[in-house]
Write a protein that holds these residues in place. Structure first.
Motif, mmCIF file in Angstrom:
data_model
loop_
_atom_site.group_PDB
_atom_site.id
_atom_site.type_symbol
_atom_site.label_atom_id
_atom_site.label_comp_id
_atom_site.label_asym_id
_atom_site.label_seq_id
_atom_site.Cartn_x
_atom_site.Cartn_y
_atom_site.Cartn_z
ATOM 1 N N ASP A 85 28.111 -12.500 -52.605
ATOM 2 C CA ASP A 85 27.384 -13.286 -51.600
ATOM 3 C C ASP A 85 28.323 -13.559 -50.429
ATOM 4 O OD1 ASP A 85 25.874 -14.999 -50.107
ATOM 5 O OD2 ASP A 85 25.382 -16.355 -51.755
ATOM 6 N N PHE A 86 28.024 -12.974 -49.283
ATOM 7 C CA PHE A 86 28.910 -13.110 -48.123
ATOM 8 C C PHE A 86 28.437 -14.168 -47.144
ATOM 9 C CE2 PHE A 86 25.897 -9.688 -47.315
ATOM 10 C CZ PHE A 86 25.355 -10.046 -46.089
ATOM 11 N N GLY A 87 27.427 -14.959 -47.528
ATOM 12 C CA GLY A 87 26.932 -16.000 -46.631
ATOM 13 C C GLY A 87 25.527 -15.697 -46.149
ATOM 14 N N PHE A 88 25.053 -16.459 -45.201
ATOM 15 C CA PHE A 88 23.684 -16.332 -44.713
ATOM 16 C C PHE A 88 23.505 -14.997 -43.996
ATOM 17 C CE2 PHE A 88 20.236 -17.066 -41.657
ATOM 18 C CZ PHE A 88 19.268 -17.549 -42.507
ATOM 19 N N SER A 89 22.585 -14.180 -44.494
ATOM 20 C CA SER A 89 22.342 -12.857 -43.923
ATOM 21 C C SER A 89 21.067 -12.886 -43.087
ATOM 22 C CB SER A 89 22.211 -11.820 -45.038
ATOM 23 O OG SER A 89 21.849 -10.565 -44.517
ATOM 24 N N LYS A 90 21.139 -12.498 -41.839
ATOM 25 C CA LYS A 90 19.987 -12.584 -40.954
ATOM 26 C C LYS A 90 19.001 -11.448 -41.134
ATOM 27 C CE LYS A 90 22.310 -15.267 -37.365
ATOM 28 N NZ LYS A 90 22.686 -15.351 -35.929
ATOM 29 N N THR A 91 19.469 -10.271 -41.494
ATOM 30 C CA THR A 91 18.585 -9.107 -41.611
ATOM 31 C C THR A 91 18.943 -8.315 -42.861
ATOM 32 O OG1 THR A 91 20.027 -7.617 -40.355
ATOM 33 C CG2 THR A 91 18.439 -8.950 -39.097
ATOM 34 N N GLN A 92 17.983 -7.500 -43.341
ATOM 35 C CA GLN A 92 18.273 -6.654 -44.493
ATOM 36 C C GLN A 92 19.251 -5.544 -44.120
ATOM 37 O OE1 GLN A 92 15.153 -3.699 -45.689
ATOM 38 N NE2 GLN A 92 13.787 -5.077 -44.572
ATOM 39 N N GLU A 93 19.240 -5.127 -42.843
ATOM 40 C CA GLU A 93 20.195 -4.116 -42.401
ATOM 41 C C GLU A 93 21.633 -4.624 -42.549
ATOM 42 O OE1 GLU A 93 16.300 -3.170 -41.022
ATOM 43 O OE2 GLU A 93 17.497 -4.988 -40.672
ATOM 44 N N GLU A 94 21.824 -5.902 -42.218
ATOM 45 C CA GLU A 94 23.155 -6.496 -42.363
ATOM 46 C C GLU A 94 23.552 -6.572 -43.838
ATOM 47 O OE1 GLU A 94 25.528 -10.539 -40.982
ATOM 48 O OE2 GLU A 94 23.413 -10.674 -41.530
ATOM 49 N N ALA A 95 22.592 -6.953 -44.691
ATOM 50 C CA ALA A 95 22.877 -7.058 -46.116
ATOM 51 C C ALA A 95 23.270 -5.708 -46.698
ATOM 52 C CB ALA A 95 21.672 -7.634 -46.849
ATOM 53 N N PHE A 96 22.517 -4.660 -46.336
ATOM 54 C CA PHE A 96 22.833 -3.326 -46.846
ATOM 55 C C PHE A 96 24.167 -2.824 -46.298
ATOM 56 C CE2 PHE A 96 18.169 -2.651 -47.797
ATOM 57 C CZ PHE A 96 18.361 -2.470 -49.165
ATOM 58 N N ALA A 97 24.485 -3.205 -45.065
ATOM 59 C CA ALA A 97 25.754 -2.780 -44.485
ATOM 60 C C ALA A 97 26.933 -3.396 -45.233
ATOM 61 C CB ALA A 97 25.805 -3.180 -43.007
ATOM 62 N N LYS A 98 26.767 -4.635 -45.690
ATOM 63 C CA LYS A 98 27.831 -5.318 -46.429
ATOM 64 C C LYS A 98 27.917 -4.828 -47.873
ATOM 65 C CE LYS A 98 29.066 -8.472 -43.272
ATOM 66 N NZ LYS A 98 30.448 -8.658 -42.759
ATOM 67 N N TRP A 99 26.770 -4.625 -48.495
ATOM 68 C CA TRP A 99 26.726 -4.310 -49.928
ATOM 69 C C TRP A 99 26.745 -2.813 -50.230
ATOM 70 C CZ3 TRP A 99 22.212 -8.199 -51.050
ATOM 71 C CH2 TRP A 99 22.749 -9.490 -51.146
ATOM 72 N N GLY A 100 26.114 -2.047 -49.349
ATOM 73 C CA GLY A 100 25.940 -0.628 -49.614
ATOM 74 C C GLY A 100 24.632 -0.394 -50.334
ATOM 75 N N HIS A 101 23.747 0.411 -49.730
ATOM 76 C CA HIS A 101 22.404 0.620 -50.278
ATOM 77 C C HIS A 101 22.456 1.185 -51.694
ATOM 78 C CE1 HIS A 101 18.491 2.563 -50.898
ATOM 79 N NE2 HIS A 101 18.007 1.711 -50.021
ATOM 80 N N GLU A 102 23.305 2.197 -51.929
ATOM 81 C CA GLU A 102 23.355 2.846 -53.230
ATOM 82 C C GLU A 102 23.883 1.910 -54.311
ATOM 83 O OE1 GLU A 102 22.164 5.978 -54.114
ATOM 84 O OE2 GLU A 102 21.239 5.625 -52.163
ATOM 85 N N ARG A 103 24.751 1.009 -53.938
ATOM 86 C CA ARG A 103 25.290 0.070 -54.923
ATOM 87 C C ARG A 103 24.208 -0.885 -55.410
ATOM 88 N NH1 ARG A 103 30.661 -3.770 -54.302
ATOM 89 N NH2 ARG A 103 30.425 -4.900 -56.265
ATOM 90 N N VAL A 104 23.410 -1.405 -54.485
ATOM 91 C CA VAL A 104 22.335 -2.317 -54.867
ATOM 92 C C VAL A 104 21.270 -1.566 -55.660
ATOM 93 C CG1 VAL A 104 20.695 -4.024 -54.033
ATOM 94 C CG2 VAL A 104 22.797 -3.625 -52.767
ATOM 95 N N LEU A 105 20.957 -0.347 -55.220
ATOM 96 C CA LEU A 105 19.982 0.469 -55.932
ATOM 97 C C LEU A 105 20.466 0.775 -57.346
ATOM 98 C CD1 LEU A 105 17.392 2.185 -55.977
ATOM 99 C CD2 LEU A 105 18.730 4.057 -55.000
ATOM 100 N N TYR A 106 21.741 1.034 -57.483
ATOM 101 C CA TYR A 106 22.345 1.302 -58.796
ATOM 102 C C TYR A 106 22.058 0.157 -59.759
ATOM 103 C CZ TYR A 106 26.298 2.227 -62.019
ATOM 104 O OH TYR A 106 27.081 2.471 -63.105
ATOM 105 N N ASP A 107 22.274 -1.086 -59.310
ATOM 106 C CA ASP A 107 22.037 -2.252 -60.167
ATOM 107 C C ASP A 107 20.559 -2.393 -60.516
ATOM 108 O OD1 ASP A 107 24.696 -2.925 -60.248
ATOM 109 O OD2 ASP A 107 24.580 -4.394 -58.630
ATOM 110 N N ALA A 108 19.685 -2.127 -59.547
ATOM 111 C CA ALA A 108 18.245 -2.249 -59.784
ATOM 112 C C ALA A 108 17.763 -1.206 -60.790
ATOM 113 C CB ALA A 108 17.484 -2.110 -58.467
ATOM 114 N N VAL A 109 18.227 0.035 -60.639
ATOM 115 C CA VAL A 109 17.839 1.107 -61.559
ATOM 116 C C VAL A 109 18.340 0.791 -62.967
ATOM 117 C CG1 VAL A 109 18.206 3.531 -62.152
ATOM 118 C CG2 VAL A 109 17.678 2.885 -59.799
ATOM 119 N N LEU A 110 19.564 0.289 -63.059
ATOM 120 C CA LEU A 110 20.138 -0.043 -64.359
ATOM 121 C C LEU A 110 19.294 -1.106 -65.064
ATOM 122 C CD1 LEU A 110 22.375 0.178 -66.448
ATOM 123 C CD2 LEU A 110 23.697 -1.480 -65.118
#
Length: 221
Positions: free
Chosen positions: A35-60
């Motif tokens: 958690d890097f703090g208040f995120s204004k947009t999903q684009e910002e969240a994906f830029a910080k986290w990485g789309h494939e990393r979040v998808l990896y957790d969801a698929v798992l």
């Protein structure tokens, strides 16, 4: 509630969520994102986290639990409040599709890749949709009413139609309370955010689920 911040605040909020889960009777699955703090947009969240990393957790999570019904609390738009809220709805379709990360943990080995999900439900928008559009409190700007159905790939303008209505405010004769009352009691444990929730009476509340309710069948995860 206190002057704690960073890791100290993270420990407080984690324990609050675990305590809330005791009231819901829910099994909580945790991702690997920070958690890097208040995120204004999903684009910002994906830029910080990485789309494939979040998808990896969801698929798992989908492959481990093999859910019959998948429910997305958020719609993936600015009515969700901020970027962290918008991310789960966007990943809902991909976590149950043929496209998936090439490498998954050994914990999933031997588990069928096909997930038999009977229904896919998406909650209605939280924020109001008016003639002026939708107000994004994260950025302080107005935007046209526009929602993306992440199951069918279609876009909807205006308020999405509702396929399923759940009377969450009705008193359950077995539990002795309504679903909302149980939820508010658990939410009340999260005192570090707005002091928690206030109690509520039974009746008069509904959970609306538009967009994607009829998407059923066997999904690849």
């Amino acid at each position: 509630m206190s002057a704690d911040s960073y890791d100290a605040l993270g420990l407080i909020r984690t324990n609050e969520l675990l305590k809330a889960g005791e009231y819901y009777g829910a099994k909580q699955l945790w991702g690997t994102e920070i958690d890097f703090g208040f995120s204004k947009t999903q684009e910002e969240a994906f830029a910080k986290w990485g789309h494939e990393r979040v998808l990896y957790d969801a698929v798992l999570a989908v492959r481990r639990e093999r859910p019959q019904v998948i429910v997305s609390t958020f719609v993936g738009g600015i009515t969700d409040g901020h970027g962290h809220h918008q991310v789960p709805a966007r990943l809902r379709r991909r976590s149950s599709s043929r496209r998936r990360p090439q490498r998954l943990p050994r914990a999933t080995e031997g588990r069928p890749a096909t997930v038999a999900a009977a229904r896919c439900l998406l909650h209605g928008p939280f924020a109001p949709v008016t003639d002026k559009g939708m107000f994004d409190y994260a950025t302080g700007k107005w935007a046209p009413a526009k929602f993306h159905n992440y199951v069918t790939g279609e876009w909807t303008t205006g308020i999405p139609s509702t396929d399923v209505t759940i009377p969450v405010g009705n008193r359950d004769p077995v539990l002795g309370r309504s679903a909302v009352q149980i939820a508010r009691e658990g939410w009340g444990m999260q005192k570090s955010q707005n002091g928690g929730a206030n109690p509520t009476l039974s009746g008069g509340q509904h959970s609306l689920s538009p967009m994607g309710c009829r998407a059923a069948g066997r999904w690849k995860a």
